[in-house]
Structure formats: structure tokens, C-alpha cells
Motif scaffolding. Structure first.
Motif, PDB file in Angstrom:
ATOM      1  N   ARG A  78      14.069  28.787 -39.072  1.00  0.00           N
ATOM      2  CA  ARG A  78      13.051  27.727 -39.146  1.00  0.00           C
ATOM      3  C   ARG A  78      13.639  26.380 -38.719  1.00  0.00           C
ATOM      4  NH1 ARG A  78      10.861  30.395 -44.700  1.00  0.00           N
ATOM      5  NH2 ARG A  78       8.862  31.170 -43.908  1.00  0.00           N
ATOM      6  N   ALA A  79      14.860  26.125 -39.161  1.00  0.00           N
ATOM      7  CA  ALA A  79      15.499  24.852 -38.791  1.00  0.00           C
ATOM      8  C   ALA A  79      15.707  24.792 -37.278  1.00  0.00           C
ATOM      9  CB  ALA A  79      16.839  24.717 -39.516  1.00  0.00           C
ATOM     10  N   PHE A  80      16.157  25.887 -36.700  1.00  0.00           N
ATOM     11  CA  PHE A  80      16.488  25.906 -35.267  1.00  0.00           C
ATOM     12  C   PHE A  80      15.244  25.750 -34.408  1.00  0.00           C
ATOM     13  CE2 PHE A  80      17.381  28.161 -31.254  1.00  0.00           C
ATOM     14  CZ  PHE A  80      18.515  27.473 -30.842  1.00  0.00           C
ATOM     15  N   THR A  81      14.158  26.442 -34.790  1.00  0.00           N
ATOM     16  CA  THR A  81      12.950  26.428 -33.948  1.00  0.00           C
ATOM     17  C   THR A  81      11.995  25.301 -34.317  1.00  0.00           C
ATOM     18  OG1 THR A  81      11.806  27.933 -35.460  1.00  0.00           O
ATOM     19  CG2 THR A  81      12.995  28.945 -33.617  1.00  0.00           C
ATOM     20  N   GLY A  82      12.147  24.748 -35.512  1.00  0.00           N
ATOM     21  CA  GLY A  82      11.188  23.743 -35.979  1.00  0.00           C
ATOM     22  C   GLY A  82       9.829  24.346 -36.303  1.00  0.00           C
ATOM     23  N   ARG A  83       9.789  25.638 -36.496  1.00  0.00           N
ATOM     24  CA  ARG A  83       8.521  26.321 -36.834  1.00  0.00           C
ATOM     25  C   ARG A  83       8.635  26.930 -38.237  1.00  0.00           C
ATOM     26  NH1 ARG A  83       7.950  29.997 -31.395  1.00  0.00           N
ATOM     27  NH2 ARG A  83       7.774  28.336 -29.837  1.00  0.00           N
ATOM     28  N   SER A  84       7.482  27.348 -38.788  1.00  0.00           N
ATOM     29  CA  SER A  84       7.545  27.785 -40.181  1.00  0.00           C
ATOM     30  C   SER A  84       7.253  29.265 -40.421  1.00  0.00           C
ATOM     31  CB  SER A  84       6.560  26.959 -41.024  1.00  0.00           C
ATOM     32  OG  SER A  84       5.240  27.242 -40.589  1.00  0.00           O
ATOM     33  N   LYS A  85       6.507  29.901 -39.552  1.00  0.00           N
ATOM     34  CA  LYS A  85       6.046  31.262 -39.866  1.00  0.00           C
ATOM     35  C   LYS A  85       7.119  32.319 -39.541  1.00  0.00           C
ATOM     36  CE  LYS A  85       1.541  30.474 -40.772  1.00  0.00           C
ATOM     37  NZ  LYS A  85       1.536  29.110 -41.366  1.00  0.00           N
ATOM     38  N   ILE A  86       7.119  33.364 -40.385  1.00  0.00           N
ATOM     39  CA  ILE A  86       8.020  34.494 -40.158  1.00  0.00           C
ATOM     40  C   ILE A  86       7.162  35.752 -40.063  1.00  0.00           C
ATOM     41  CG2 ILE A  86       9.865  35.927 -41.160  1.00  0.00           C
ATOM     42  CD1 ILE A  86      10.894  33.139 -40.395  1.00  0.00           C
ATOM     43  N   VAL A  87       7.389  36.554 -39.049  1.00  0.00           N
ATOM     44  CA  VAL A  87       6.694  37.842 -38.954  1.00  0.00           C
ATOM     45  C   VAL A  87       7.508  38.891 -39.709  1.00  0.00           C
ATOM     46  CG1 VAL A  87       5.952  39.725 -37.449  1.00  0.00           C
ATOM     47  CG2 VAL A  87       5.607  37.348 -36.730  1.00  0.00           C
ATOM     48  N   ALA A  89       8.708  31.247 -36.206  1.00  0.00           N
ATOM     49  CA  ALA A  89      10.132  30.931 -36.076  1.00  0.00           C
ATOM     50  C   ALA A  89      10.954  32.190 -35.825  1.00  0.00           C
ATOM     51  CB  ALA A  89      10.610  30.253 -37.361  1.00  0.00           C
ATOM     52  N   GLY A  90      10.593  33.267 -36.511  1.00  0.00           N
ATOM     53  CA  GLY A  90      11.418  34.467 -36.395  1.00  0.00           C
ATOM     54  C   GLY A  90      10.639  35.742 -36.662  1.00  0.00           C
ATOM     55  N   VAL A  91      11.089  36.817 -36.037  1.00  0.00           N
ATOM     56  CA  VAL A  91      10.538  38.150 -36.304  1.00  0.00           C
ATOM     57  C   VAL A  91      11.630  38.918 -37.040  1.00  0.00           C
ATOM     58  CG1 VAL A  91       9.687  40.298 -35.282  1.00  0.00           C
ATOM     59  CG2 VAL A  91       9.056  38.081 -34.272  1.00  0.00           C
ATOM     60  N   LEU A  92      11.307  39.288 -38.278  1.00  0.00           N
ATOM     61  CA  LEU A  92      12.287  39.926 -39.147  1.00  0.00           C
ATOM     62  C   LEU A  92      12.091  41.440 -39.096  1.00  0.00           C
ATOM     63  CD1 LEU A  92      14.453  39.554 -41.398  1.00  0.00           C
ATOM     64  CD2 LEU A  92      12.563  39.338 -43.028  1.00  0.00           C
ATOM     65  N   VAL A  93      13.149  42.154 -38.780  1.00  0.00           N
ATOM     66  CA  VAL A  93      13.047  43.612 -38.611  1.00  0.00           C
ATOM     67  C   VAL A  93      14.148  44.300 -39.408  1.00  0.00           C
ATOM     68  CG1 VAL A  93      13.049  45.501 -36.919  1.00  0.00           C
ATOM     69  CG2 VAL A  93      12.373  43.214 -36.194  1.00  0.00           C
ATOM     70  N   ASP A  94      13.774  45.269 -40.239  1.00  0.00           N
ATOM     71  CA  ASP A  94      14.776  46.204 -40.751  1.00  0.00           C
ATOM     72  C   ASP A  94      14.802  47.344 -39.736  1.00  0.00           C
ATOM     73  OD1 ASP A  94      16.158  48.316 -41.791  1.00  0.00           O
ATOM     74  OD2 ASP A  94      15.006  48.498 -43.630  1.00  0.00           O
ATOM     75  N   PRO A  95      15.827  47.426 -38.907  1.00  0.00           N
ATOM     76  CA  PRO A  95      15.805  48.412 -37.819  1.00  0.00           C
ATOM     77  C   PRO A  95      15.808  49.857 -38.314  1.00  0.00           C
ATOM     78  CG  PRO A  95      17.785  47.038 -37.721  1.00  0.00           C
ATOM     79  CD  PRO A  95      17.044  46.618 -38.943  1.00  0.00           C
ATOM     80  N   SER A  96      16.119  50.080 -39.600  1.00  0.00           N
ATOM     81  CA  SER A  96      16.053  51.452 -40.121  1.00  0.00           C
ATOM     82  C   SER A  96      14.661  51.746 -40.669  1.00  0.00           C
ATOM     83  CB  SER A  96      17.091  51.655 -41.237  1.00  0.00           C
ATOM     84  OG  SER A  96      16.716  50.945 -42.406  1.00  0.00           O
ATOM     85  N   MET A  97      13.828  50.732 -40.814  1.00  0.00           N
ATOM     86  CA  MET A  97      12.498  50.869 -41.451  1.00  0.00           C
ATOM     87  C   MET A  97      12.632  51.698 -42.726  1.00  0.00           C
ATOM     88  SD  MET A  97      10.044  49.136 -40.110  1.00  0.00           S
ATOM     89  CE  MET A  97       8.465  49.905 -40.431  1.00  0.00           C
TER      90      MET A  97
END
Ligand SMILES: Cc1ncc(COP(=O)(O)O)c(C=O)c1O
Length: 452
Positions: free
Chosen positions: A145-154, A211-219
Motif C-alpha cells: 500500500r505504501a509503495f503504490t499509494g493505493r488501499s485495496k487488496i485482492v 495495491a496488491g493481489v495476495l495469493v497462497d500459491p498452494s491454495m
């Protein structure tokens, strides 16, 4: 023939009777523990009905409860003990470190751990060490969020990313909050997306506030329905195009799918990644790693002129945690060089196949997923796919977990995950399959799975 409800009640009665018979000391200790520890345990998932087990210790692939029963441990204390209980190299290093004291300010060990991460993990240009997977996720989101200046996370539906307030939504695949005490204002910063349909992700990213897309790659939490490399590459492409960051939550997959984690396994280098669990093999440590320009937001020196994100923690440099992590990483590297990761995945495949045969022999419908050393059992005759399996009634699986305990196998409560460690052997796998066969002979699971 009994209807579904009475068949379940009958099975529950017989499984619980067997459980009570095997574990009287745990039952008694639960009464005592509940008068001091809320719910008798130190966290929600340590409890399962009618009462949890209490353990005295473990060695290698086995763990012993306070009744003196020894189990093949496929829970691994919340998937932490990838090297098994009391791995000799880690124990020796911990013993040797005792005289250094529990905390040292800015110890050289922290740099060595960070350097080791840099050597093993493709995304690790820079590192911040902290105490747990939860803290690592929370910090990674702040950095993004700090880096992009955006707030939402997927966040993808069905995933678990630790107990940060914002993360306790959508674990069930529907978008509900997990329990009370989680303000709507926080949850509104999280955008939930279905994992399988990337057109939804594409639409969400076009809003320009992610700001970011959060993924657990093992789901893992959703049922080990991991994507393919192509799927992750597509997520990465869309994310980058939208000016957002790809964040891999490697708390489960880290060091488990490969020495360099899911990013090595799938050949995808995310912008940020977080680690915990197997990183410290039971000692409390987590890490955020990532691109040096993104990680620079946490740089307290003022050398970088961009946004600054505060991140600190009193215990960030614990001697025992750093020692365990350094030794564990060196062990993972050696195991990787010896081909032990392929051998362990082969053992897990053997386990899945043996269990499938056992269920088929008893006419009990089931599905299995396997990823690396992890196997997930679903008791269902429905389709083997994410949406169906994520919404299954948990009652049958919970009873199977309890029944397996009476035959000397400990799986992960609430899911029937079998997590193998590098301490598990072929003999253990055979023993687990035989224990499952005994459970299926003793208890009539067919009556409730066919009815569920
Ligand atoms: C994918 C994932 N992320 C984060 C966490 C949180 O880690 P911890 O429990 O160490 O805080 C977990 C814990 O199970 C997890 O599975």
C-alpha cells in the motif's frame, strides 16, 4: 435403512466412544485446562470436539500424547515441523546457541538468515524478519500500500492468510467474516475474487485502486486447488499491467514445495513474498522478502526518498528463531540437492493412492488432492473441483479425523490434511494406509458419506 441424521448420530456415538476410551488423560486435562486457558487451548484451531488431545512431546514423524499413545504426526504442529519433531541438526544448533542469550540487539545472525533467504528464494532482493506468518502478511500488505499509494487488496475466496483483522473474510468461499470483532471498515479494503475465473480479477484490477493481489500459491485452505504456472503467470501479467503488486503468501508453500518455495516450483517471481511455519521449524519467525525498490519503503535510514512504512517488533531478532531458521534453511538446501523433495512428493502420491484404494475397497466415496508433501481428503461423491469441495459439510471429515486418532494417526483437524515431513518414511505411509483401512472396517463411514 437409517436416514442421514440417525446414521450420523450412530457413527458419532461409536467414534466418540472409541476416542474416550483411547484418551482419558486428555479428557481430564481438558477440564483442568479449561479453567485457566480459554477453551482449554491457545488458539481456535487447536480445539476439536469433544475435547482436544494434549501432547508430551515427539520425535521424528511421531508425537506422543499424555495418555502415552504415539501417533504418526501428519499435523506437524500446524504444518511447521517440515523436518519432523526435534530434528537433530536444529536441536544441536539450538543447544549451542543457548549461551548467547535469548535476544541480542542487531545480531549478525539476522544478516546471515537474510543472506540465506536471498540465496534460496528468487524474489528475495531484500528481507525484513519478524515473528509470524500473520505479521508477515500484515507487513507485506502495508508495504504494498505504501509503495503504490493505493488501499485495496485482492484476496481469493477460500484462502487463509493469518489472523490480521482484514484477512478474516471470505475463508469459506462466500465472503462472510470469520467471527465477530472485525469492523466492516477494515474488511471493505479487501476485494474478494474467485480463484478460477480470472476475468473477475481483470475487472477488479481495472478499477485502479488495487495495491496488491495476495495469493497462497498452494491454495491450501481452499483444499490444495493450486493453479498451474500458466495461471499464476496470467495473474502476474494482469497485476503488473494494472500497476499493482503480486504478493505470494508462502507460509504454507515456503520451503515445502521446493527449497525456494512455490516461486521456484511454479517458476514465478512475485514482487513480495511472505514466509513462516517451516521457515522456523517451530521457532517463532516470519519474513517479508521482495523487490528492493518495494522493500525500500521499510528502510528507516532515510536513504530512499519515497514513501515510508513503519514496521518493527520487539522480538524480531530472537536468537533461537534465527538459529533454527538458519539451520533449517541449510538442511532444506542439502535435501534439495539430494532429490529429497521429489522423494517426499512421491511418498505423498503413494499415500493418496493407498488411501483412495482403501476407500474404494469399502465403497466410501472420496476425492483426494495432492500438492508436494500435502494430501487433502474430501469425503464426497460429488465432482472433484474447488467450488464443490470447498462447501462440503465438515461433519463426516471431522469424525474421520477423530476415528483416525483412535488408530494412531494425527491429521489436521477440520480438513483431514495429511502433511508429510522429511522425517516420514515409506513405513509411515504404509502404517497410515493400514490405519485408514482399520477405521473404515470398524466404522460405517459409507452410511454418512453416501447420505451427505
Ligand atoms: C497461508 C497462510 N498464511 C498465513 C498464516 C499465518 O501464519 P501464523 O499462524 O504463523 O501467524 C497461515 C497460518 O496457517 C497460513 O496458512
Amino acid at each position: 435403512m437409517a436416514d442421514g441424521r440417525s446414521a450420523y448420530a450412530e457413527l458419532e456415538r461409536s467414534v466418540r466412544a472409541a476416542y474416550h476410551l483411547t484418551t482419558p488423560a486428555s479428557r481430564e486435562w481438558f477440564e483442568r485446562a479449561s479453567r485457566a486457558l480459554v477453551g482449554g487451548v491457545s488458539g481456535t484451531v487447536r480445539y476439536f470436539p469433544p475435547y482436544p488431545l494434549y501432547f508430551s512431546g515427539g520425535s521424528g514423524s511421531r508425537e506422543t500424547d499424555i495418555d502415552g499413545n504415539t501417533y504418526i504426526d501428519c499435523f506437524l504442529c500446524g504444518a511447521c515441523l517440515l523436518l519432523g519433531h526435534r530434528p537433530p541438526a536444529v536441536m544441536a544448533a539450538l543447544k549451542a546457541s543457548v549461551d548467547s542469550g535469548s535476544l541480542v540487539l542487531n545480531p549478525m545472525l539476522a544478516t546471515e538468515v537474510a543472506e540465506s533467504l536471498q540465496q534460496m528464494v528468487p524474489a528475495a532482493e531484500r528481507v525484513r524478519l519478524l515473528n509470524s506468518g500473520t505479521e508477515a502478511v500484515m507487513s507485506a500488505l502495508r508495504f504494498a500500500r505504501a509503495f503504490t499509494g493505493r488501499s485495496k487488496i485482492v484476496k481469493f475466496l477460500g484462502t487463509y492468510h493469518g489472523q490480521g483483522d482484514q484477512m478474516l473474510v471470505g475463508l469459506d468461499g462466500r465472503g462472510t467474516r470469520l467471527g465477530s470483532g472485525i469492523p466492516e471498515e477494515l474488511v471493505s479494503q479487501i476485494v474478494l475474487a474467485p480463484f478460477g475465473d480470472l476475468s473477475v480479477l481483470q475487472d477488479l484490477l481495472q478499477r485502479g485502486d488495487v495495491a496488491g493481489v495476495l495469493v497462497d500459491p498452494s491454495m491450501h485452505h481452499a483444499g490444495l486447488w493450486a493453479g498451474t504456472s500458466e495461471h499464476y503467470r496470467e495473474i502476474q501479467r494482469m497485476t503488473a499491467e494494472a500497476g499493482a503488486l503480486l504478493i505470494f503468501d508462502e507460509v504454507i508453500s515456503g520451503f515445502r514445495l521446493a527449497p525456494g518455495g512455490a516461486q521456484e516450483h511454479f517458476g514465478i517471481v512475485p514482487d513480495l513474498a511472505v514466509f513462516g511455519k517451516a521457515f522456523g521449524v517451530g521457532e517463532r519467525i516470519g519474513a517479508v522478502v521482495g523487490r528492493s525498490d518495494v522493500m525500500a519503503v521499510a528502510d528507516p535510514t532515510g536513504r530512499t526518498r519515497g514513501p515510508f512504512a513503519f514496521q518493527s517488533g520487539t522480538g524480531n531478532d530472537s536468537t533461537s528463531a534465527l538459529t533454527a531458521a538458519l539451520t533449517a534453511m541449510s538442511t532444506y538446501r542439502s535435501l534439495g540437492a539430494e532429490g529429497a523433495y521429489q522423494r517426499l512428493a512421491g511418498l505423498a502420491a503413494q499415500l493418496g493412492a493407498g488411501l483412495r484404494d482403501a476407500f474404494a475397497a469399502h465403497g466410501v466415496p472420496c476425492q483426494f488432492n495432492q500438492l508436494g508433501p500435502m494430501v487433502r481428503l474430501f469425503l464426497t461423491d460429488g465432482p472433484a473441483e474447488l467450488d464443490h469441495c470447498m462447501h462440503l459439510d465438515k461433519r463426516a471429515i471431522n469424525l474421520f479425523h477423530l476415528a483416525l486418532i483412535t488408530e494412531g494417526v494425527l491429521t489436521i483437524p477440520g480438513s483431514n490434511d495429511f502433511f508429510l515431513s522429511f522425517a516420514h518414511t515409506e513405513r509411515d505411509v504404509t502404517d497410515i494406509i493400514e490405519a485408514a483401512q482399520r477405521v473404515l472396517t470398524r466404522f460405517d463411514f459409507g452410511s454418512i458419506v453416501a447420505n451427505s
